[in-house]
Scaffold this motif. Structure first.
Motif, PDB file in Angstrom:
ATOM      1  N   SER A  57       0.882  -1.622   0.365  1.00 45.33           N
ATOM      2  CA  SER A  57      -0.258  -0.213  -0.072  1.00 45.33           C
ATOM      3  C   SER A  57       0.639   1.869   0.166  1.00 45.33           C
ATOM      4  O   SER A  57       0.422   2.430  -0.934  1.00 45.33           O
ATOM      5  CB  SER A  57      -0.679  -0.285   0.852  1.00 45.33           C
ATOM      6  N   ARG A 205      -9.074   7.597  -5.568  1.00 47.29           N
ATOM      7  CA  ARG A 205      -7.934   7.551  -4.620  1.00 47.29           C
ATOM      8  C   ARG A 205      -8.259   6.545  -3.200  1.00 47.29           C
ATOM      9  O   ARG A 205      -7.927   5.815  -2.127  1.00 47.29           O
ATOM     10  CB  ARG A 205      -6.908   8.664  -4.429  1.00 47.29           C
ATOM     11  N   VAL A 208      -9.915   1.351  -3.059  1.00 46.49           N
ATOM     12  CA  VAL A 208      -8.399   0.231  -2.844  1.00 46.49           C
ATOM     13  C   VAL A 208      -9.523  -0.148  -2.498  1.00 46.49           C
ATOM     14  O   VAL A 208      -9.746  -0.965  -0.955  1.00 46.49           O
ATOM     15  CB  VAL A 208      -6.802   1.291  -2.948  1.00 46.49           C
ATOM     16  N   SER A 223      -5.661   4.944   2.131  1.00 42.50           N
ATOM     17  CA  SER A 223      -5.498   4.331   0.933  1.00 42.50           C
ATOM     18  C   SER A 223      -4.585   4.911  -0.163  1.00 42.50           C
ATOM     19  O   SER A 223      -3.322   4.596   0.390  1.00 42.50           O
ATOM     20  CB  SER A 223      -7.063   4.633   0.782  1.00 42.50           C
ATOM     21  N   ARG A 224      -5.175   5.443  -0.908  1.00 46.94           N
ATOM     22  CA  ARG A 224      -4.097   6.053  -2.137  1.00 46.94           C
ATOM     23  C   ARG A 224      -4.149   7.909  -1.801  1.00 46.94           C
ATOM     24  O   ARG A 224      -3.142   8.421  -2.805  1.00 46.94           O
ATOM     25  CB  ARG A 224      -4.116   5.829  -3.524  1.00 46.94           C
TER      26      ARG A 224
END
Length: 320
Positions: A57, A205, A208, A223-224
């Protein structure tokens, strides 16, 4: 003891569910973890999987920012070349205005993505708290962030297009040319499209697989999404502990270096980082890491408190 009363700082540290190590030295070391006790040997594969997911991640979050920066750089070169070629055509004026309007935000996005790519490793290395997000938690956190993002994108769209529209209308009247009106329409449509795409990209984003949230004094990764800030500079103003989430209020840096007040929530069922020799509960450690001397407690679930963004919530909460 009533949840609204003060809670001592010597509470037992929450039970650790999975192990995190420092990815600055070697992200691959996250796959190793620490040796489990012999009695829990049968749980090693699951723990190793969670640790590996966390390392991936962090890698993918940084990679996404590098890719974004590369795309911005490519578009900048492409637009500059197109504008240079258009200078020798009958559309020179329109092309130059259009290129300038696109190159300015692209350059700002390039700088922002490069800054966030550097921040990922720093945040993960300095992280004091991390949580593996369930789909329900991820959805609630995404809802919270997307709503704030949409308000900002709408305000930014109006702040950019209204002055630009007025300037181009004046130029059109003064120079008696409809070209400026065409530029105005194209620019307004492009700005609206950017606002919509930004909102959709923010939502993507935050949605995920194998999502984690890491909190540190230098920012947050969820997350992103990368949210850099500086606790040392006082960017975080408050920490509130609900039954299901922590909430912080902080200064968020957007494109062009614009800063705004924002709110972020993350689950209370996370763990403190491995190897931390600290006393007190997780909330106390978080408050110290975020540069705060105390935190608030609200004995309710986050979304049950409709006065969330007002001062009533903060004043009615117990301080610790």
């Amino acid at each position: 003891m009533s949840p609204e009363n003060e809670k001592p700082n010597n509470m037992t540290q929450p039970k650790k569910v999975f192990k995190l190590t420092q990815p600055l030295e070697s992200l691959s070391s996250l796959k190793k973890g620490r040796a489990e006790k012999p009695a829990a040997a049968e749980k090693k594969p699951e723990a190793a999987s969670k640790t590996s997911d966390y390392a991936n991640s962090v890698r993918l979050t940084r990679l996404s920012r590098v890719i974004n920066a590369a795309v911005c750089a490519f578009l900048i070169i492409l637009l500059a070349a197109a504008a240079a070629y258009a200078c020798f055509t009958s559309y020179a004026l329109m092309s130059l205005f259009g290129a300038a309007a696109a190159l300015i935000p692209l350059t700002a996005l390039l700088v922002k993505n490069l800054s966030e790519a550097r921040a990922v490793t720093d945040i993960a290395y300095r992280g004091v708290y991390a949580a593996r997000l369930t789909r329900a938690q991820q959805g609630e956190m995404r809802l919270n962030q997307v709503h704030q993002g949409q308000r900002f994108y709408t305000a930014a769209f109006l702040a950019v297009t209204v002055p630009e529209t007025l300037v181009l209308i004046v130029l059109s009247r003064v120079l008696d040319s409809d070209v400026f009106l065409i530029i105005m329409a194209v620019f307004a449509l492009a700005a609206l499209a950017c606002a919509m795409i930004s909102s959709l990209y923010l939502s993507a984003r935050l949605n995920v697989r194998h999502a984690f949230c890491t909190v540190s004094s230098r920012g947050i990764i969820t997350s992103r999404e990368v949210i850099p800030f500086s606790a040392r500079d006082g960017d975080v103003s408050i920490l509130v502990k609900f039954d299901d989430y922590y909430m912080i209020r902080y200064l968020r840096t957007e494109i062009f270096g614009l800063r705004r007040q924002a709110v972020f929530i993350f689950p209370v069922d996370g763990v403190l980082k491995n190897g931390m020799d600290v006393e007190g509960d997780a909330a106390s450690v978080l408050a110290a890491a975020l540069g705060l001397r105390s935190y608030k407690i609200k004995a309710t679930e986050f979304y049950e408190s409709r006065e969330l963004y007002g001062t009533g919530l903060i004043k009615s909460s117990a301080s610790v």
